[in-house]
Write a protein that holds these residues in place. Structure first.
Motif, mmCIF file in Angstrom:
data_model
loop_
_atom_site.group_PDB
_atom_site.id
_atom_site.type_symbol
_atom_site.label_atom_id
_atom_site.label_comp_id
_atom_site.label_asym_id
_atom_site.label_seq_id
_atom_site.Cartn_x
_atom_site.Cartn_y
_atom_site.Cartn_z
ATOM 1 N N SER A 20 -48.018 -74.717 -27.884
ATOM 2 C CA SER A 20 -48.843 -74.132 -27.149
ATOM 3 C C SER A 20 -49.991 -75.042 -26.313
ATOM 4 C CB SER A 20 -49.670 -73.238 -28.026
ATOM 5 O OG SER A 20 -48.854 -72.206 -28.497
ATOM 6 N N ASP B 40 -45.447 -68.096 -23.231
ATOM 7 C CA ASP B 40 -45.559 -68.567 -24.931
ATOM 8 C C ASP B 40 -45.462 -67.386 -25.957
ATOM 9 O OD1 ASP B 40 -46.463 -70.054 -27.065
ATOM 10 O OD2 ASP B 40 -48.219 -70.415 -26.471
ATOM 11 N N GLU B 41 -44.488 -67.530 -26.609
ATOM 12 C CA GLU B 41 -43.944 -66.268 -27.387
ATOM 13 C C GLU B 41 -44.225 -64.869 -26.996
ATOM 14 O OE1 GLU B 41 -45.336 -66.992 -31.614
ATOM 15 O OE2 GLU B 41 -45.631 -69.121 -31.008
HETATM 16 MG MG LIG Z 1 -48.024 -71.458 -30.171
#
Ligand SMILES: [Mg+2]
Ligand SMILES: Nc1ncnc2c1ncn2[C@@H]1O[C@H](COP(=O)(O)OP(=O)(O)OP(=O)(O)O)[C@@H](O)[C@H]1O
Lengths: 341, 262, 263
Positions: A62, A179-180
């Protein structure tokens, strides 16, 4: 189009002793801890690539994405995206990127989804006809029709994520950072989302950088993976190559009539490893694909036991990555935290 | 009982953690004292009494009223938030009476507020503003009793306002409404005797004057003798009525949760 | 600039749609704020029932000060109210990221994210107060005066905005500076009365440090000759601009610090 050179990020954390005494002490005598979240990474990504960016929790994924989007200023090193330095030209860069942070929403919380999109249209100055076309397509592919009139706060996680994804691609950005995006979603939604990402990549040549802990996402979306651990890159290359390079391990599951009496055939001793298997009738054997042929293992087993069924497991990226992480752990170079005051 | 005391103690501990809010509150209170002080000095620049109240009594009244008003709030805000985020349904399953639990929380924060907020303020006020103390011990006891009842009336009322969150979305607006009603009708800004007659009569029929005006008037000597005992009687009446109302409305509200899912 | 105006309009339209869905709440909000303001004016009225003037200021003159403050504050409350929430709505839950990936000025985005309905109550009551006070003042109203009044009110609003922005910006370093913002905002209560009633130190403070004096007293003093502040009051618009520049520069510093700590 994305180049990253020797990129580093250090977080400074105030170190605090617990309790009131600690709080007061930290007022006068601040101790800082430096956390090296990203320790000098290099990579470059071409337009149209789909890259999986993976690593264990806290690996620095991240953080990297935040630096690529311009939210975070790097401690040192170089980043350019489409020739722009994101943290210096954040707003200009923003026109060309789309972002999904799986953990929090980008949409407007209180207003209906349709209104959110309308605002985004104005924010990104999307021409009306293009907007209509895009929205029409997204509504169909992601099944958004029933959601458009509902405020975001009333959507379920999966519904929200579908809307979220459409928002990230709405202005047809040249890069999308995800991100995810599949965190906490059920299989059906995951499949829909993967399909959507792939389709956008093919249709518009959108570059995709994706982090996830679900290796199925990677297998289905990405051509290339970058593995990061403890802030450094472990692997950067094609998905097929990594399978070739690390995936020589094969596993075959045999179903036996009588598992009780099973002992490893002497001919396989030393070359094949017996894996623990919970099931009462099954035995799993693992071996190196280069040195032992599957056909040999199977014929040896057949000659000694009555085999009901057998199943050759694919070399899964999952197992490969797991092994890579484990090796790294055991390597024991984990002194990322350097305390100073 | 033990249970509720533990809850109160827990809240007291929590409150010590918000030191930024504590300092902000103290600074604001000191500023309010300053404004009050200079405003009334200016008002009394050309006269010695207003409706037989001299500057010293007036300042005493206003400052004590301001301090007391700090206690008149309650748990309405917390209750409203619990209602909004659906916590109420969870709390109802816990082994305590939710009303008592909320009041225990409230007592916790008020004790903290008394220690951290009020006592320093009282000291500042007495040193710099020359306030007067009540003359007789009887007055002090009467004031303490009356203030305690006033605070509970305020707490019950605040609870009733909080429960409204079941029926309205704009919780903030309702709170502002309540605050203005109390500020205005409780006599926190100016003794009710200064009101024009028609308004004074209306005010006497409302519960708000029982929160601040009556106790502070006892303290500053605006109400004395048998009138003081009558004032206590009025307060008791409001105390009981509001408590009954709290119970009735709460029962309704719970029905709302269990039938409509909140 | 034109782009931002249009964009703001789009934001405002969606808020309005939501507001209209909750009509009752809209009315409650407007009504409560009006009542709140009304309560404090009534307090002044009650006091003036028993006296003639405070420090040479009559009831309607004080009302006039009050009206300028209320109207100025309504600009702040309607359009910039979201600054209050910077800490707990944006920085603490990490929602500021959302604004930073957009091709618009983040401050604009924070501000445009909310249109505060209750501010309309403030505006209405402010205008009512001004409408009540002005005819009672011994003044000749020409176009120049009206123009000046509008400038003064806008300046007053901008100072409210600048002060709140300045203190809200501390959130970038301490996550939530709401207690500070709140404590400072409470100082604006001083501005309800003529500054001349206060101790000199307080007057200086409210003029040069936290310039709430320019939100009400000085602008009103411009129109009231005997105040002796007619000339000084002309600095009000300048003060407003200076405050905004300082606050915005500070905001930008905060944003930069945020980008390097990422929390
Ligand atoms: Mg992360
Ligand atoms: N704002 C911050 N301040 C201080 N440290 C931080 C901050 N954000 C992240 N870190 C630290 O930096 C490291 C990398 O964090 P990062 O969020 O990039 O990990 P990640 O790879 O995304 O992990 P995950 O898979 O759990 O999301 C972690 O050790 C984390 O504790």
């Amino acid at each position: 189009m994305i180049t990253v050179e020797n990129l580093k990020k250090e977080y400074k954390l105030v170190k605090r002793d617990p309790g009131l005494k600690g709080a007061i002490k930290s007022l006068f005598n601040r101790k800082y801890e430096t956390k090296h979240a990203v320790k000098g990474i290099d990579f470059s990504i071409e337009q149209g690539e789909t890259v999986g960016y993976i690593g264990a929790n806290g690996a620095g994924k991240s953080t990297t994405i935040k630096m690529l989007t311009g939210i975070l200023t790097p401690t040192s090193g170089k980043v350019t995206v489409n020739g722009l330095v994101p943290y210096e030209n954040r707003q200009k860069n923003a026109v060309n990127i789309g972002v999904v942070f799986g953990q929090r929403t980008q949409l407007f919380w209180d207003i209906p989804v349709r209104e959110s999109y309308n605002l985004l249209k104005h924010i990104y100055e999307i021409p009306e006809h293009e907007y209509e076309e895009t929205i029409g397509m997204f509504t169909e592919v992601l099944n958004l029709e029933p959601l458009l009139g509902i405020p975001v706060r009333q959507l379920s996680l999966g519904q929200k994520m579908r809307c979220e994804l459409a928002a990230a691609f709405l202005h047809r950005p040249s890069v999308v950072y995800l991100d995810e995006p599949t965190i906490g979603l059920d299989i059906a939604v995951k499949v829909k989302i993967r399909k959507f990402i792939k389709e956008m990549n093919q249709r518009w040549g959108t570059t995709v950088l994706l982090t996830t802990h679900d290796m199925q996402d990677i297998e289905e979306i990405c051509d290339r993976i970058i593995i990061i651990d403890g802030g450094t890159i472990l692997y950067d290359g094609g998905l097929d190559e990594i399978k070739k390079q690390f995936g020589q391990k094969r596993v075959i599951h045999f179903e036996l009539a009588d598992k009780e009496k099973f002992v490893l055939p002497a001919s396989l001793d030393g070359q094949v490893e017996l894996l623990p298997n919970e099931e009462e009738t099954k035995v799993s054997l693992s071996f190196d694909h280069e040195t032992v042929k599957s056909s040999f293992v199977i014929s040896e087993m057949m000659s000694m036991y009555e085999i009901g069924d057998l199943n050759i497991a694919d070399p899964k990226i999952e197992t490969i990555v797991e092994e890579l992480y484990n090796k790294q752990e055991q390597g024991g170079k984990h002194e990322e935290i350097l305390a100073n005051s | 009982m033990r249970k509720y005391w533990q809850i109160a103690k827990g809240r007291m501990q929590e409150n010590t953690a918000y030191s930024a809010w504590y300092w902000a509150g103290t600074v604001s209170a000191v500023m309010r004292l300053l404004i009050i002080y200079f405003f009334w000095q200016a008002v009394y620049a050309n006269q010695t009494t207003i409706q037989n109240i001299n500057l010293e009594t007036m300042l005493t009244y206003i400052v004590i009223a301001m301090l007391l008003q700090g206690f008149v709030g309650g748990v309405g805000n917390e209750l409203a938030e619990n209602i909004k985020d659906g916590q109420v349904a969870i709390q109802l399953m816990r082994p305590y009476d939710m009303i008592f639990k909320l009041f225990a929380v409230d007592v916790g924060s008020k004790i903290m507020y008394l220690i951290q907020g009020t006592i320093p303020m009282v000291l500042i006020a007495y040193f710099f503003m020359d306030l007067s103390f009540p003359k007789s011990p009887e007055t002090i006891i009467l004031f303490a009793l009356s203030a305690l009842i006033g605070i509970w009336i305020g707490t019950f009322f605040d609870f009733l306002v909080g429960v409204l969150a079941f029926w309205t979305v704009n919780v903030w607006g309702v709170r502002v409404l309540k605050e203005s009603l109390i500020t205005f009708f409780s006599g926190a800004l100016v003794p009710i005797t200064l009101f024009p007659d028609w308004l004074r009569i209306i005010t006497e029929f409302l519960p708000f004057q029982a929160m601040v005006y009556l106790p502070v008037s006892i303290y500053s000597g605006l109400i004395t003798g048998t009138e003081a005992y009558m004032a206590l009687g009025i307060q008791l009446f409001w105390l009981v009525s509001l408590y009954v109302l709290v119970r009735v409305i709460w029962t309704q509200a719970i029905k709302q949760i269990t039938i409509f899912g909140g | 600039m034109r782009r931002y105006t249009r964009l703001y309009w789009e934001f405002a339209k969606s808020h309005m749609k939501v507001m209209m869905e909750y009509r009752i709440d809209f009315l409650i909000g407007v009504f409560s704020v009006m009542l709140e303001q009304f309560a404090s004016i009534f307090f002044v009225k009650v006091v003036f029932d028993h006296i003639e003037q405070i420090n040479g200021w009559s009831f309607y003159e004080i009302l006039f000060i009050y009206g300028i403050a209320a109207t100025g504050r309504s600009i702040h409350q309607i359009f910039f109210d979201n600054l209050w929430t910077l800490g707990w709505q944006y920085i603490r839950p990490g929602k500021l990221d959302r604004l930073l990936i957009r091709p618009v000025n983040p401050l604009f985005h924070v501000v445009a994210d909310r249109l505060h309905q209750d501010g309309f109550g403030q505006l209405i009551i402010g205008l009512i107060i001004l409408g009540t006070a002005i005819p009672q003042l011994d003044l000749v109203w020409g176009a120049a005066e009206i123009g000046m009044l509008v400038i003064m009110i806008i300046s007053s609003g901008l100072i409210f905005v600048a002060i709140n922005l300045f203190f809200a910006t501390f959130s970038f370093w301490m996550i939530d500076s709401l207690p500070i913002v709140w404590a400072v905002f409470n100082m604006s209560d001083f501005a309800r009365y003529p500054l001349t009633i206060y101790h000199k130190g307080i007057r200086m403070f409210l003029t040069w440090v936290v310039p709430y004096g320019f939100t009400a007293f000085y602008p009103a003093a411009y129109f009231i000759d005997k105040s002796g502040y007619k000339e000084f009051a002309l600095w009000t618009p300048v003060a407003a601009i200076v405050c905004c520049v300082i606050a915005y520069a500070f905001w930008n510093r905060g944003l930069k610090a945020f980008a390097s700590t990422g929390s």
